[in-house]
Write a protein that holds these residues in place. Structure first.
Motif, PDB file in Angstrom:
ATOM      1  N   GLU A  24       0.830  -1.199   0.000  1.00 28.11           N
ATOM      2  CA  GLU A  24       0.000   0.000   0.000  1.00 28.11           C
ATOM      3  C   GLU A  24       0.878   1.268   0.000  1.00 28.11           C
ATOM      4  OE1 GLU A  24      -2.883   0.519  -0.663  1.00 28.11           O
ATOM      5  OE2 GLU A  24      -3.566   2.386   0.252  1.00 28.11           O
ATOM      6  N   ARG A  27       1.955   1.870  -3.435  1.00 22.16           N
ATOM      7  CA  ARG A  27       0.897   2.450  -4.265  1.00 22.16           C
ATOM      8  C   ARG A  27       0.778   3.968  -4.020  1.00 22.16           C
ATOM      9  NH1 ARG A  27      -4.196   3.997  -4.455  1.00 22.16           N
ATOM     10  NH2 ARG A  27      -4.444   3.852  -2.198  1.00 22.16           N
ATOM     11  N   LEU A  28       0.742   4.326  -2.702  1.00 18.82           N
ATOM     12  CA  LEU A  28       0.572   5.744  -2.379  1.00 18.82           C
ATOM     13  C   LEU A  28       1.740   6.587  -2.902  1.00 18.82           C
ATOM     14  CD1 LEU A  28      -0.752   5.461   1.293  1.00 18.82           C
ATOM     15  CD2 LEU A  28      -2.032   6.254  -0.736  1.00 18.82           C
ATOM     16  N   SER A  32      -0.450   6.902  -6.731  1.00 20.62           N
ATOM     17  CA  SER A  32      -1.664   7.665  -6.427  1.00 20.62           C
ATOM     18  C   SER A  32      -1.618   9.051  -7.098  1.00 20.62           C
ATOM     19  CB  SER A  32      -1.819   7.812  -4.919  1.00 20.62           C
ATOM     20  OG  SER A  32      -0.798   8.668  -4.446  1.00 20.62           O
ATOM     21  N   LYS A  33      -2.779   9.740  -7.006  1.00 17.38           N
ATOM     22  CA  LYS A  33      -2.872  11.072  -7.649  1.00 17.38           C
ATOM     23  C   LYS A  33      -1.852  12.045  -7.094  1.00 17.38           C
ATOM     24  CE  LYS A  33      -6.918  11.416 -10.209  1.00 17.38           C
ATOM     25  NZ  LYS A  33      -8.070  10.598  -9.762  1.00 17.38           N
ATOM     26  N   LYS A  34      -1.560  11.844  -5.744  1.00 17.65           N
ATOM     27  CA  LYS A  34      -0.580  12.756  -5.140  1.00 17.65           C
ATOM     28  C   LYS A  34       0.817  12.129  -5.091  1.00 17.65           C
ATOM     29  CE  LYS A  34      -3.933  15.303  -2.487  1.00 17.65           C
ATOM     30  NZ  LYS A  34      -4.764  15.184  -1.312  1.00 17.65           N
ATOM     31  N   GLY A  35       0.969  11.049  -5.779  1.00 17.41           N
ATOM     32  CA  GLY A  35       2.242  10.325  -5.741  1.00 17.41           C
ATOM     33  C   GLY A  35       3.322  11.037  -6.546  1.00 17.41           C
ATOM     34  N   GLN A  38       2.959  11.219 -10.476  1.00 19.81           N
ATOM     35  CA  GLN A  38       1.953  12.204 -10.861  1.00 19.81           C
ATOM     36  C   GLN A  38       2.529  13.617 -10.760  1.00 19.81           C
ATOM     37  OE1 GLN A  38      -0.336  10.417 -12.381  1.00 19.81           O
ATOM     38  NE2 GLN A  38      -1.240  12.383 -12.868  1.00 19.81           N
ATOM     39  N   HIS A  67       3.690   0.492 -12.567  1.00 15.14           N
ATOM     40  CA  HIS A  67       2.496  -0.377 -12.604  1.00 15.14           C
ATOM     41  C   HIS A  67       2.881  -1.853 -12.632  1.00 15.14           C
ATOM     42  CE1 HIS A  67      -0.955   2.275 -12.704  1.00 15.14           C
ATOM     43  NE2 HIS A  67      -0.227   3.144 -13.402  1.00 15.14           N
TER      44      HIS A  67
END
Ligand code: PHE
Length: 341
Positions: A24, A27-28, A32-35, A38, A67
């Protein structure tokens, strides 16, 4: 920006996850969107046009790598969980491995072999499928003689006769033919007779037959050897008695009885209130048999005996029905694990 991409690439490549929490975190941090990836895409907007082509390629490759790494980590964790590797409970008691035990026939067989080996008897074996000569003719059963009725036979082929041996005396014939005195041997083995199956008899059973041939062997040697056997086998207070009998291959012949192990001679239903149990047949080898087997009967003499294993074990363990030996019922077989050595 290129340095950032390089750094994150090597971080991702060396990332290891030993549990769901780390997965997890991965992933973060990267997806993630704030990763971080990004963030780089956002910063990409300000990249001057001449660098866009090169950096865009690297950035997309980084995203793909992140990914793929995530999928790989997730599936490894899942297989690890389902096969339970890493979660073995070493404190659990082991599953019991069932040990087999020896069959009562083998126990008695081995014990008898042991007793006779100690006084110099060798063990000899022979075929279960025999010809007429080794099973009957060499042993002084003339063709058509009623003595053959004593041993009801399974014939596999007639003329020439091929049969399942009715006793292991056939092995003794082979030993006499193939060697010369002194002969001191026992022949254990399976024998076959065409008998109706009942509590006392079976069409398959086991015997140990003994043979001793040398100069000056007498009936006294026979008695002393069998007396030794009876006391070794059944205990030092065992008494024996000999009753006259008939076998075509021995003269004189006898049956040997021992004092009943259950009532010590007082009389009980195992010995049919006689105090005695019959355990074997014996006698001095008929000179005709010696001569037929190539041993000069004017020089040599010998004795022979035959013990039925099933009946002997029935007496020893008070087994009431001979069929129990062949039924493979574990409740029966397990009772003899420590009965004899
Ligand atoms: N062969 C005999 C039988 O099977 C037993 C026996 C052997 C008797 C040796 C005497 C001597 O019945």
């Amino acid at each position: 920006m290129n340095d950032r991409i390089q750094k994150i690439t090597s971080e991702i490549e060396s990332f290891v996850a030993s549990g769901k929490e780390e997965l997890e975190q991965f992933r973060l941090k990267y997806l993630s969107k704030k990763g971080e990836i990004q963030e780089l895409f956002k910063a990409f907007r300000d990249v001057p046009p001449e660098q866009r082509r090169e950096l865009g390629k690297s950035l997309n490759a980084l995203k793909k790598l992140a990914h793929e790494k995530f999928d790989h980590l997730a599936s490894t964790l899942q297989t690890r969980e389902s096969t339970n590797i890493g979660f073995v409970d070493l404190t659990r008691p082991a599953e019991e491995i069932q040990l087999g035990s020896r069959h009562p026939i083998s126990l008695v067989n081995n014990r008898i072999i042991n007793i006779f080996s100690r006084i110099g008897f060798t063990v000899s074996e022979g075929p279960e499928i025999e010809d007429d000569w080794h099973n009957f003719t060499a042993l002084n059963f003339p063709e058509e003689h009623p003595a053959r009725d004593m041993q009801d036979t399974f014939f596999l082929e007639k003329d020439p006769d091929v049969l399942l041996r009715t006793h292991t005396s056939s092995v003794q014939v082979r030993v006499m033919k193939n060697s010369s005195p002194p002969i001191r041997t026992i022949s254990p083995g399976r024998v076959f007779r065409n008998e109706a199956i009942s509590a006392r008899s079976h069409c398959i059973f086991h015997q140990i037959e003994g043979l001793y041939i040398d100069r000056d062997v007498s009936f006294a040697d026979l008695k002393q050897t069998l007396y030794y056997f009876a006391r070794e086998f059944l205990g030092p207070n065992t008494q024996v008695r000999f009753r006259p009998s008939y076998f075509p291959f021995t003269e004189p012949s006898a049956e040997m009885d021992v004092t009943c192990k259950i009532c010590h001679g007082k009389g009980c239903n195992v010995c049919k209130f006689t105090g005695w149990l019959e355990i074997l047949g014996c006698g001095m080898v008929d000179p005709n048999v010696l001569d037929k087997c190539g041993i000069d009967s004017s020089v040599y003499s010998g004795y022979a005996f035959g013990i039925g294993i099933e009946r002997t074990a029935m007496t020893l363990f008070q087994i009431k029905d001979i069929r129990l030996y062949f039924e493979n019922d574990l409740r029966f077989l397990k009772q003899f694990t420590s009965a004899v050595e």
